[in-house]
Design a protein around this motif. Structure first.
Motif, PDB file in Angstrom:
ATOM      1  N   LEU A 137      -3.152   9.525   1.494  1.00 14.62           N
ATOM      2  CA  LEU A 137      -3.669   9.377   2.783  1.00 14.62           C
ATOM      3  C   LEU A 137      -2.580   8.628   3.581  1.00 14.62           C
ATOM      4  N   ASP A 138      -2.076   7.974   3.939  1.00 14.55           N
ATOM      5  CA  ASP A 138      -0.955   6.882   3.746  1.00 14.55           C
ATOM      6  C   ASP A 138      -1.387   6.279   5.690  1.00 14.55           C
ATOM      7  N   GLU A 139      -2.343   5.212   5.220  1.00 15.37           N
ATOM      8  CA  GLU A 139      -2.890   4.996   7.392  1.00 15.37           C
ATOM      9  C   GLU A 139      -2.492   6.758   8.029  1.00 15.37           C
TER      10      GLU A 139
ATOM     11  N   LYS B 204       0.966  -1.303   0.216  1.00 17.65           N
ATOM     12  CA  LYS B 204      -0.420  -0.184   0.406  1.00 17.65           C
ATOM     13  C   LYS B 204       0.453   0.918  -0.010  1.00 17.65           C
ATOM     14  N   SER B 205       1.886   1.668   0.731  1.00 19.51           N
ATOM     15  CA  SER B 205       2.471   2.250   0.834  1.00 19.51           C
ATOM     16  C   SER B 205       3.650   2.692  -0.123  1.00 19.51           C
ATOM     17  N   THR B 206       4.081   1.302  -0.689  1.00 15.38           N
ATOM     18  CA  THR B 206       5.054   1.321  -1.676  1.00 15.38           C
ATOM     19  C   THR B 206       4.097   2.405  -3.516  1.00 15.38           C
TER      20      THR B 206
ATOM     21  N   PHE C 195       2.254  11.333   5.561  1.00 16.50           N
ATOM     22  CA  PHE C 195       2.618  10.125   6.006  1.00 16.50           C
ATOM     23  C   PHE C 195       2.710   9.180   6.507  1.00 16.50           C
ATOM     24  N   GLN C 196       2.181   7.830   6.647  1.00 13.75           N
ATOM     25  CA  GLN C 196       1.976   6.591   7.915  1.00 13.75           C
ATOM     26  C   GLN C 196       2.726   7.411   9.189  1.00 13.75           C
ATOM     27  N   SER C 197       3.443   7.881   9.457  1.00 17.02           N
ATOM     28  CA  SER C 197       4.430   8.800  10.539  1.00 17.02           C
ATOM     29  C   SER C 197       4.478   9.828  10.232  1.00 17.02           C
TER      30      SER C 197
END
Ligand SMILES: Nc1ncnc2c1ncn2[C@@H]1O[C@H](COP(=O)(O)OP(=O)(O)OP(=O)(O)O)[C@@H](O)[C@H]1O
Ligand SMILES: [Mg+2]
Length: 337
Positions: A157-159, A42-44, A81-83
Motif C-alpha cells: 500500500l503506497d500512501e 519508499k515508492s521505489t 498505488f499512491q495515485s
C-alpha cells in the motif's frame, strides 16, 4: 514466520542512487509501515517488491522463494498505488475484476469474487458506477478491493490515504487494518504520516535517503530512536544539548539527549528540584495542552499533558518543569530532519 526478506537492495536511476543497500524482513501476516520523508525511496522500494522496477543489486525473497527477477504477475502481490491508478473507462466492478480476468478467470466467477471483495470494503451496490461517479474515499476502497481481489499473499500500500480528508482517513485506517488482520495478509504500508504508522502498524521501518535506519514496534521507535533523525521524525522531541543537559539533569558526555514532551511536567517554580523558566507559548489541540517553556541559555522545552478545565498557563508566567532522568534518551547521528 518470516515471509518477505529483502537483502541489500539497490536501485539507481542513471547514476543517481535511490536505494542504497536496504535490508528488511517482514513476518507472515504482519503489517509493517515504512515511514520516511518525500523522495527517500519508499515508492521505489514497493515497486521493486511488486516487480515493476528491476533492482540494480540485492535480493528479494517471498516465502523463501527468490523473486528478485520474477515478473509482477508471478509474485502474487496486490498493490495500491499512491495515485489510485484506477481505470477511468471501467466501472467499479470492472476495475476490481480486471486482475482476475487477466489471470484467466471466467466472467461469472470473476463477478462473484469481485462482489465479495466490494462487500468487504463496504462498496456493495456501487458495482456499476463509473470511477468519476464516486468519492475519493470510495475510489480508495475500489483500489484496495482491486488489490485484494486476486487474493494476494503480499499487499503493498503506497500512501493509500494521503489524498483523503482527516475524518475519512481515520475511518479507513481502521477499516484497512481490520481487513488486513482478518485476511492475515502480509502487508507493507508506505506513509509519511507518523501517526498513521503508529496507529496501523505492528512494526515501523524508518527510512531516509535509500536506507532503513531502524525497524521496531511503534513503542520501540518512539521511545528508543536509533538516532536524531528517527527521534524527530517519530513525533515531537525536546533535543537537549549535552552541555545544557549537564546543568539541567546532571548528565555528562559528548552526546545529546532527547525527551518526549509528554514526559515533561509543568509545576510550580518553587517546587524543590524544579527547573525554573517562563511560559513562551500555550497551545490547546484536541484534548492536549502543549506548553513551551524557556529555561536558561535560550533552551525551550515543550511539555504536553491532557487538558483539564480551568487554569491554562499564560504567556510570560514563571513556571517550573520537571522530568525523570530515566526518560532521557541518548541520541547519536546528525540532525537531518
Ligand atoms: N523513474 C525515475 N527516474 C528517475 N528518478 C526517479 C524515478 N522515480 C523516482 N525517482 C527519484 O528517486 C527518488 C525516490 O523516489 P520515490 O518515488 O521512491 O520517493 P518516495 O519516498 O516515494 O517519495 P514521496 O513520499 O514523495 O512519494 C526521488 O529522488 C525521485 O525523484
Ligand atoms: Mg512515493
Amino acid at each position: 514466520m518470516r515471509h518477505i526478506e529483502i537483502q541489500g537492495l539497490e536501485k539507481s536511476y542513471g547514476d543517481v542512487p535511490v536505494l542504497e543497500g536496504l535490508s528488511l524482513e517482514v513476518d507472515q501476516g504482519e503489517l509493517l509501515a515504512v515511514l520516511g520523508p518525500s523522495g527517500c525511496g519508499k515508492s521505489t522500494l514497493l515497486r521493486c517488491l511488486a516487480g515493476l522496477e528491476a533492482p540494480s543489486g540485492g535480493r528479494i525473497f517471498m516465502g523463501g522463494r527468490d523473486v528478485t527477477h520474477l515478473p509482477p504477475g508471478d509474485r502474487n502481490v496486490g498493490m495500491v498505488f499512491q495515485s489510485y491508478a484506477l481505470f477511468p473507462n471501467l466501472d467499479v466492478l470492472g476495475n476490481v475484476t480486471f486482475g482476475l480476468r487477466a489471470r484467466g478467470i471466467g466472467a461469472t466467477e470473476a463477478r462473484r469474487m469481485g462482489i465479495q471483495v466490494l462487500d468487504m470494503v463496504e462498496l456493495k451496490g456501487l458495482e456499476g458506477r463509473m470511477i468519476w461517479e464516486i468519492s475519493g474515499g470510495q475510489r480508495q476502497r475500489v483500489a484496495l478491493a482491486r488489490a485484494l481481489a486476486i487474493r494476494p499473499q503480499v499487499l503493498l500500500l503506497d500512501e493509500p490515504l494521503s489524498a483523503l480528508d482527516a475524518k475519512v482517513r481515520e475511518r479507513l485506517r481502521e477499516h484497512i487494518r481490520g481487513i488486513q488482520r482478518e485476511l492475515s495478509v502480509t502487508t507493507i504500508l508506505v506513509t509519511h504520516d507518523q501517526e498513521e504508522a503508529m496507529e496501523m502498524a505492528d512494526r515501523i521501518g524508518i527510512m531516509n535517503r535509500g536506507r532503513m535506519l531502524q525497524v521496531g514496534t511503534p513503542e520501540e521507535v518512539f521511545m528508543n530512536p536509533a538516532d536524531r533523525f528517527v527521534a524527530t521524525f517519530m513525533g515531537r522531541a525536546n533535543l537537549i544539548p549535552a552541555e545544557l543537559a549537564g546543568r539541567v539533569w546532571n548528565l555528562d558526555g559528548q552526546s545529546d539527549w532527547m525527551i518526549r514532551p509528554h514526559l515533561v511536567d509543568i509545576c510550580s517554580p518553587h517546587d524543590p528540584g524544579a527547573i525554573t523558566g517562563t511560559v513562551e507559548d500555550v497551545v490547546l489541540s484536541g484534548g492536549t495542552v502543549r506548553v513551551k517553556v524557556r529555561i536558561y541559555q535560550g533552551l525551550v522545552v515543550s511539555s504536553e499533558a491532557p487538558y483539564r478545565p480551568g487554569g491554562l498557563p499564560h504567556r510570560g508566567q514563571p513556571v517550573g518543569i520537571r522530568a525523570s532522568m530515566e526518560h532521557l534518551v541518548r541520541l547519536t547521528g546528525p540532525v537531518s530532519a
